[in-house]
Design an enzyme around this catalytic site. Structure first.
Site, PDB file in Angstrom:
ATOM      1  N   TYR A  22      42.849  33.208  39.859  1.00 33.08           N
ATOM      2  CA  TYR A  22      41.461  33.551  39.544  1.00 33.08           C
ATOM      3  C   TYR A  22      41.161  33.225  38.084  1.00 33.08           C
ATOM      4  CZ  TYR A  22      37.136  36.258  39.235  1.00 33.08           C
ATOM      5  OH  TYR A  22      35.830  36.632  39.053  1.00 33.08           O
ATOM      6  N   GLY A  34      29.118  38.939  35.853  1.00 30.62           N
ATOM      7  CA  GLY A  34      30.222  38.643  36.764  1.00 30.62           C
ATOM      8  C   GLY A  34      31.435  39.484  36.442  1.00 30.62           C
ATOM      9  N   CYS A  35      32.581  39.051  36.918  1.00 24.32           N
ATOM     10  CA  CYS A  35      33.825  39.783  36.682  1.00 24.32           C
ATOM     11  C   CYS A  35      34.054  39.959  35.180  1.00 24.32           C
ATOM     12  CB  CYS A  35      34.994  39.029  37.301  1.00 24.32           C
ATOM     13  SG  CYS A  35      36.605  39.779  36.972  1.00 24.32           S
ATOM     14  N   PHE A  36      34.331  41.184  34.770  1.00 27.21           N
ATOM     15  CA  PHE A  36      34.480  41.449  33.334  1.00 27.21           C
ATOM     16  C   PHE A  36      35.716  40.820  32.719  1.00 27.21           C
ATOM     17  CE2 PHE A  36      35.423  46.086  34.901  1.00 27.21           C
ATOM     18  CZ  PHE A  36      36.568  45.682  35.560  1.00 27.21           C
TER      19      PHE A  36
END
Length: 233
Positions: free
Chosen positions: A211, A65-67
């Site tokens: 986020y 996923g998002c780093f």
């Protein structure tokens, strides 16, 4: 509008439309219920390397996923010297964020972990990866992010890492830890390219970003709660 801007717009919409949904999901993860990265349900790796007799440095590369979140989690693991956000698994040398986000280069948002094997083993890093860092059953997505750049991957750099990773995936599948099949790829590391500077330490620098608050901060909190012996400030 750039891909980065589109991501932030999508994040804001996700937060406004589904705050309660994400809170509920994070509560389930924190409770240790089976699946979705539930820490308490994930056993330690039965096949692992021995702790090194003296300090040294080794490297692991994973994607999930998002780093931003993966980096944040491993920055709080005891024995980790550094965690760097970047790109691996694609066909283009030195890609930039916009190229990777388009999905055209084949890269995954990845994190390079430099660690001291006298303090933490490769298997323990994978325990964190499979329990609190991400959900290994989500195919080409993670949370609100979709695309092959968000796929789950272990990039091994030698035969020992491959042996441990393959054995651990098989162990977790046999134990039926998750309600769905693990989709994590175990593939050789060809190259790792560090991401742009503004992506590094993003969760630490922007803790109030919606986020980060709803997707990544709970992961670090779960690490501290479920694995206090591995947690480091």
């Amino acid at each position: 509008m750039t891909t980065g801007s589109l991501r932030m717009v999508a994040v804001i919409l996700t937060v406004l439309a589904g705050v309660m949904v994400w809170r509920a999901r994070n509560e389930v993860m924190a409770s240790g219920a089976p699946g979705g990265g539930a820490a308490a349900a994930v056993p330690a790796a039965a096949v692992d390397e021995a702790k090194a007799p003296a300090p040294k440095k080794e490297t692991a590369v994973v994607a999930g996923g998002c780093f931003w979140g993966i980096q944040a989690v491993f920055q709080h693991v005891k024995g980790v010297v550094s965690a760097t956000s970047g790109y691996s698994g694609g066909s283009v040398k030195n890609p930039d964020y916009e190229e990777v986000s388009s999905g055209s280069t084949g890269h995954a948002e990845s994190v390079q972990i430099v660690y001291d094997p006298s303090q933490v083993t490769y298997g323990e890093l994978l325990l964190v990866f499979f329990s609190v860092a991400h959900d290994p059953t989500e195919l080409n997505r993670q949370g609100p992010d979709e695309g092959t750049q968000y796929r789950s991957v272990i990039f091994y750099s030698n035969d020992e890492q491959k042996r441990i990773a393959d054995a651990y995936v098989a162990q977790l599948e046999q134990a039926k830890v998750y309600p769905h099949k693990i989709v994590t790829q175990v593939v050789p590391l060809q190259a790792f390219y560090a991401a742009e500077g503004y992506h590094q330490n993003y969760a630490k620098i922007h803790p109030d970003n919606p986020y980060i608050m709803f997707n990544d901060a709970p992961k670090v909190a779960n690490l501290k709660k479920e694995f206090p012996e591995l947690y480091s400030k």
